[in-house]
Design an enzyme around this catalytic site. Structure first.
Site, mmCIF file in Angstrom:
data_model
loop_
_atom_site.group_PDB
_atom_site.id
_atom_site.type_symbol
_atom_site.label_atom_id
_atom_site.label_comp_id
_atom_site.label_asym_id
_atom_site.label_seq_id
_atom_site.Cartn_x
_atom_site.Cartn_y
_atom_site.Cartn_z
ATOM 1 C CG ASP A 14 -1.992 -1.023 1.209
ATOM 2 O OD1 ASP A 14 -2.094 -1.738 0.193
ATOM 3 O OD2 ASP A 14 -2.743 -1.119 2.201
ATOM 4 C CB ALA A 43 -1.818 -9.888 2.929
ATOM 5 C CG ASN A 44 -4.783 -5.840 4.779
ATOM 6 O OD1 ASN A 44 -3.561 -5.897 4.817
ATOM 7 N ND2 ASN A 44 -5.430 -4.837 4.224
ATOM 8 N N GLY A 254 -12.414 -3.154 7.399
ATOM 9 C CA GLY A 254 -13.268 -4.250 6.935
ATOM 10 C C GLY A 254 -12.512 -5.579 6.968
ATOM 11 C CG ASP A 255 -9.179 -6.059 4.637
ATOM 12 O OD1 ASP A 255 -10.149 -6.491 3.983
ATOM 13 O OD2 ASP A 255 -8.347 -5.274 4.165
ATOM 14 C CB SER A 285 -8.629 -2.362 13.289
ATOM 15 O OG SER A 285 -9.683 -1.932 12.471
ATOM 16 N N GLY A 290 -2.782 2.521 9.730
ATOM 17 C CA GLY A 290 -2.230 1.370 9.014
ATOM 18 C C GLY A 290 -3.158 0.176 9.018
HETATM 19 O O1 RIB Z 1 -9.045 -3.309 2.485
HETATM 20 C C1 RIB Z 1 -7.901 -2.524 2.452
HETATM 21 C C2 RIB Z 1 -6.937 -3.014 1.410
HETATM 22 O O2 RIB Z 1 -7.539 -2.876 0.142
HETATM 23 C C3 RIB Z 1 -5.643 -2.257 1.329
HETATM 24 O O3 RIB Z 1 -4.649 -2.795 2.177
HETATM 25 C C4 RIB Z 1 -5.295 -2.318 -0.140
HETATM 26 O O4 RIB Z 1 -4.160 -3.078 -0.421
HETATM 27 C C5 RIB Z 1 -6.520 -2.888 -0.833
HETATM 28 O O5 RIB Z 1 -6.354 -4.197 -1.187
#
Ligand code: RIB
Length: 328
Positions: A14, A43-44, A254-255, A285, A290
């Site tokens: 990012d 990944a998140n 959201g992640d 979060s 970040g």
């Molecule tokens: O949901 C947030 C993510 O969306 C960011 O980290 C960015 O990489 C996009 O994939």
């Protein structure tokens, strides 16, 4: 014993610019600061699930560039296993360009290696299938090809789809999602229904259950979330409020939600309890900048649950001009 989660999805670097106000079309603005962060919805979510206490495997694709190493370090630090991650030579690792202003964000993704998957015929014999079939919960998003998502959904014991970025979904894939997790914009794209109010969003979620989704979770940011699920010939809808907190950066919140939700489900929680756990994790979060660094540990989420407003099961969604089809 903690359940097993496999996340199949994207890894991005990012590139984040902080601005006073998000630019409009045709507008140029000066950033007040910039940085790079590990990111990508896949990944998140893997990191959020691991920090929330899950045993997590990640399946994805990265480029053969130097960016990938930093992303891998961040995932490893959280305890995410990456046996299912392949490097694709000659392709760039995914990048996302994130603009953040006053707790809001805009994101443009350059998918790179996240879309450099094998052909449909090759998917049938991929070694990664074992990581999918052995998991209690498989989680995907839409920053990788839809054919790969559909392949994983067909193999999963329990499949969670975060349909972001939004795309139209066929009824067969919808029928595998337990739950489908969407925000109000994604919900509008998939359902074709208005989602401007909480009641409309509840109605649209109900309509997706009528189309075959076993359950749908609608995330509404600071306004909480809505859970619709099929039950004995009807659809139950409840509303989970979020705690009121000061948001400094909602990127990847959201992640955090989807990752924590998946950990709770893999541990055997009922979907309503998993939604409460996810709501507490996402609220924590947004209080730090970040992505990976902002995701809370299980201990912090459990402590925050005590301050969570209770779910409202008397929530009404009625928008009578487009009644839902009966559930079979
Ligand atoms: O949901 C947030 C993510 O969306 C960011 O980290 C960015 O990489 C996009 O994939």
């Amino acid at each position: 014993m903690t359940g097993r989660i496999t996340v199949i999805g994207s890894m991005n670097q990012d590139v984040v610019c902080e601005v006073a106000k998000l630019p409009g079309p045709g507008e140029t603005v000066l950033a007040v600061g910039s940085r790079t962060n590990p990111g990508g919805k896949g990944a998140n979510q893997a990191v959020a699930a691991a920090k929330a206490g899950g045993r997590v495997q990640f399946v994805g694709r990265v480029g053969g560039d130097s960016v990938a190493a930093g992303l891998l370090d961040s995932m490893a630090a959280a305890g995410v296993k990456t046996a299912g991650l392949r490097e694709v030579p000659g392709v760039r690792t995914g990048r996302a360009y994130v603009t953040v202003a006053a707790g809001e964000n805009q994101i443009v993704v350059d998918p790179g290696a996240n879309f450099a998957w094998e052909s449909d015929a090759e998917l049938a014999v991929l070694a990664e299938a074992e990581l999918i079939t052995s998991a209690d919960v498989v989680v995907a998003q839409l920053e990788i090809p839809l054919a790969v998502v559909t392949w994983a959904a067909g193999l999963a014991r329990r499949f969670v789809l975060n349909a972001a970025p939004a795309a139209e979904l066929d009824d067969e894939l919808l029928g595998r999602c337990d739950p489908l997790v969407v925000n109000e914009y994604e919900l509008a794209t998939i359902s074709g229904a208005p989602t401007a109010t909480r009641e409309q969003a509840g109605h649209a979620a109900r309509s997706l259950c009528s189309r075959g989704a076993p359950s749908v979770v609608v995330t509404l940011g600071a306004a909480g979330s809505i859970l619709a699920r099929r039950s004995a010939g009807s659809v139950d809808v409840t509303y989970q409020p979020a705690p009121q907190v000061d948001s400094v950066d909602s990127t990847g919140a959201g992640d955090a939600y989807v990752g924590a939700l998946s950990t709770a489900l893999a541990d055997g929680a009922d979907l309503g309890a998993a939604v409460a756990f996810a709501t507490a994790a996402a609220a924590l979060s947004v209080q730090s900048p970040g992505t990976h660094a902002s995701y809370p540990t299980r201990e912090r989420v459990v402590a925050a649950l005590t301050a969570l407003p209770p779910a409202d099961s008397s929530f009404r969604t009625t928008r009578l001009e487009t009644p839902c089809a009966p559930v079979d």
